[in-house]
Design a protein around this motif. Structure first.
Motif, PDB file in Angstrom:
ATOM      1  N   UNK A 109      59.082  43.572  45.121  1.00 17.78           N
ATOM      2  CA  UNK A 109      58.097  42.540  45.391  1.00 17.78           C
ATOM      3  C   UNK A 109      56.850  43.126  46.043  1.00 17.78           C
ATOM      4  N   UNK A 110      57.071  43.981  47.040  1.00 18.33           N
ATOM      5  CA  UNK A 110      55.957  44.555  47.791  1.00 18.33           C
ATOM      6  C   UNK A 110      55.071  45.419  46.901  1.00 18.33           C
ATOM      7  N   UNK A 112      54.810  45.459  43.610  1.00 20.78           N
ATOM      8  CA  UNK A 112      54.151  44.701  42.551  1.00 20.78           C
ATOM      9  C   UNK A 112      52.869  44.072  43.060  1.00 20.78           C
ATOM     10  N   UNK A 113      52.898  43.513  44.254  1.00 17.38           N
ATOM     11  CA  UNK A 113      51.696  42.923  44.846  1.00 17.38           C
ATOM     12  C   UNK A 113      50.611  43.977  45.037  1.00 17.38           C
ATOM     13  N   UNK A 114      51.004  45.149  45.532  1.00 23.24           N
ATOM     14  CA  UNK A 114      50.033  46.217  45.786  1.00 23.24           C
ATOM     15  C   UNK A 114      49.368  46.664  44.489  1.00 23.24           C
ATOM     16  N   UNK A 115      50.158  46.863  43.427  1.00 19.35           N
ATOM     17  CA  UNK A 115      49.572  47.353  42.175  1.00 19.35           C
ATOM     18  C   UNK A 115      48.766  46.278  41.458  1.00 19.35           C
ATOM     19  N   UNK A 116      49.015  45.015  41.741  1.00 21.81           N
ATOM     20  CA  UNK A 116      48.150  43.962  41.198  1.00 21.81           C
ATOM     21  C   UNK A 116      46.772  44.015  41.849  1.00 21.81           C
ATOM     22  N   UNK A 117      46.748  44.396  43.124  1.00 18.77           N
ATOM     23  CA  UNK A 117      45.475  44.534  43.834  1.00 18.77           C
ATOM     24  C   UNK A 117      44.772  45.837  43.470  1.00 18.77           C
ATOM     25  N   UNK A 118      45.571  46.886  43.261  1.00 18.46           N
ATOM     26  CA  UNK A 118      45.027  48.213  42.929  1.00 18.46           C
ATOM     27  C   UNK A 118      45.666  48.692  41.620  1.00 18.46           C
ATOM     28  N   UNK A 119      45.201  48.210  40.488  1.00 16.07           N
ATOM     29  CA  UNK A 119      45.854  48.518  39.197  1.00 16.07           C
ATOM     30  C   UNK A 119      45.795  49.977  38.781  1.00 16.07           C
ATOM     31  N   UNK A 120      44.926  50.777  39.389  1.00 20.63           N
ATOM     32  CA  UNK A 120      44.863  52.202  39.052  1.00 20.63           C
ATOM     33  C   UNK A 120      45.829  53.029  39.893  1.00 20.63           C
ATOM     34  N   UNK A 280      50.294  53.706  53.072  1.00 23.09           N
ATOM     35  CA  UNK A 280      51.381  53.506  54.037  1.00 23.09           C
ATOM     36  C   UNK A 280      51.211  52.184  54.782  1.00 23.09           C
ATOM     37  N   UNK A 281      49.987  51.858  55.149  1.00 22.51           N
ATOM     38  CA  UNK A 281      49.722  50.594  55.842  1.00 22.51           C
ATOM     39  C   UNK A 281      50.041  49.401  54.955  1.00 22.51           C
ATOM     40  N   UNK A 282      49.641  49.471  53.681  1.00 26.31           N
ATOM     41  CA  UNK A 282      49.951  48.391  52.735  1.00 26.31           C
ATOM     42  C   UNK A 282      51.461  48.207  52.599  1.00 26.31           C
ATOM     43  N   UNK A 283      52.182  49.317  52.497  1.00 25.59           N
ATOM     44  CA  UNK A 283      53.634  49.248  52.353  1.00 25.59           C
ATOM     45  C   UNK A 283      54.299  48.677  53.604  1.00 25.59           C
ATOM     46  N   UNK A 284      53.898  49.164  54.766  1.00 25.92           N
ATOM     47  CA  UNK A 284      54.515  48.686  56.005  1.00 25.92           C
ATOM     48  C   UNK A 284      54.248  47.208  56.224  1.00 25.92           C
TER      49      UNK A 284
END
Length: 299
Positions: A109-110, A112-120, A280-284
């Motif tokens: 879940x985490x 997927x959200x990050x890569x939707x924001x940063x698709x590259x 790392x901040x996005x993941x945490x």
């Protein structure tokens, strides 16, 4: 400094581990990317990559160069005043080592959200306990239950998580509700394979059942959940896993409860790497929020 474009090409190959993936980001064909890397290696007189089955892996010289170039890149961003620009694109590949339960039930879940924001950005999840080495760049960062105490690694606590005893609803209906700790000895249990437990802090079964091995076991949390679903017995289950199994019920919640923590573990040398710091901040933040959401949904 020599041709900056060659260093930019080097940096994308280092981040993605692939000529083809770097070529997409750089908008040039893979053969050209390969020639640029070879030209830089020739001009520096050192090999920067080793070709491995899983892609291009940095040599020690390549690791040193990446650190140097990313520091320059970071200083340029500071000069432009855009280090805190949250719209700045994150690119390349990042590999995360993580525990089995987290990899199966939180990180999808985490990430997927990050890569939707940063698709590259390409995120690879490496499920522990396969042995990996951060110092050899086999992963860029790791999420562990027990933080390392030695070496070139630094850790930062992300969040606590909780575990309780649970079983399939049908199992409890067949065998009767469990209302006393003394009744546990009469039930089959599901847990980790004892001699494959890679960290004593995740040997939940031994903490609750110190004098017996599980009747059914696996080194995979996902497989353990399927064993419980089939009525294989009772198990110590992460609270953040339970929302995925609505037919599971907790019991003895007030009598037996375990608390563990997740830690972000990274190389000390990477603390000045702006790109990895942001990831790392996005993941945490994502892990902290998702664990809280999942655990609160069963209260």
């Amino acid at each position: 400094m020599r041709n900056w474009d060659d260093y930019r090409v080097f940096l994308e190959v280092a981040r993605t581990g692939s000529l083809s993936a770097a070529s997409v980001i750089l908008k040039m064909d893979p053969a050209t990317v390969g020639r640029r890397v070879q030209r830089l290696e020739h001009s520096l007189g050192v090999g920067l990559f080793t070709k491995m089955p899983r892609g291009y892996v940095l040599t020690s010289a390549g690791q040193d160069l990446q650190k140097h170039i990313e520091q320059i890149e970071s200083h340029e961003r500071i000069a432009r005043g855009v280090v805190q620009d949250t719209d700045e694109t994150l690119t390349g590949t990042v590999r995360i080592g993580a525990t089995d339960g987290l990899s199966n039930f939180v990180l999808p879940q985490v990430c997927t959200v990050i890569t939707k924001t940063y698709p590259a950005l390409n995120i690879q999840i490496l499920t522990l306990p396969p042995v990996f080495n951060l110092t050899k760049r086999e992963a860029d960062m790791a999420i562990m239950v027990t933080p390392p105490k030695m070496g070139r690694l630094l850790s930062e606590k992300i969040t606590d998580y909780h575990l309780h005893l649970a079983a399939h609803r049908d199992y409890l209906q067949t065998h009767g509700a469990i209302t006393d700790v003394k009744e546990l000895k009469n039930h089959h249990t599901v847990g980790y394979i004892p001699d494959l437990v890679f960290d004593s802090s995740v040997d939940y079964h031994s903490e609750i059942f110190p004098e017996r091995a599980p009747n059914l076991s696996s080194n995979s949390v996902a497989v353990q959940m399927q064993l419980v679903r089939q009525g294989g017995g009772i198990s110590v289950i992460h609270d953040f896993v339970l929302p995925f199994f609505q037919d599971f019920e907790r019991f003895l919640v007030d009598q037996i409860s375990l608390t563990r923590s997740f830690y972000m573990v990274r190389l000390r040398d990477d603390q000045s790497n702006d790109r990895l710091n942001r990831i790392a901040t996005l993941l945490m933040d994502g892990i902290r929020s998702e664990v809280e959401r999942l655990e609160s949904s069963i209260l």
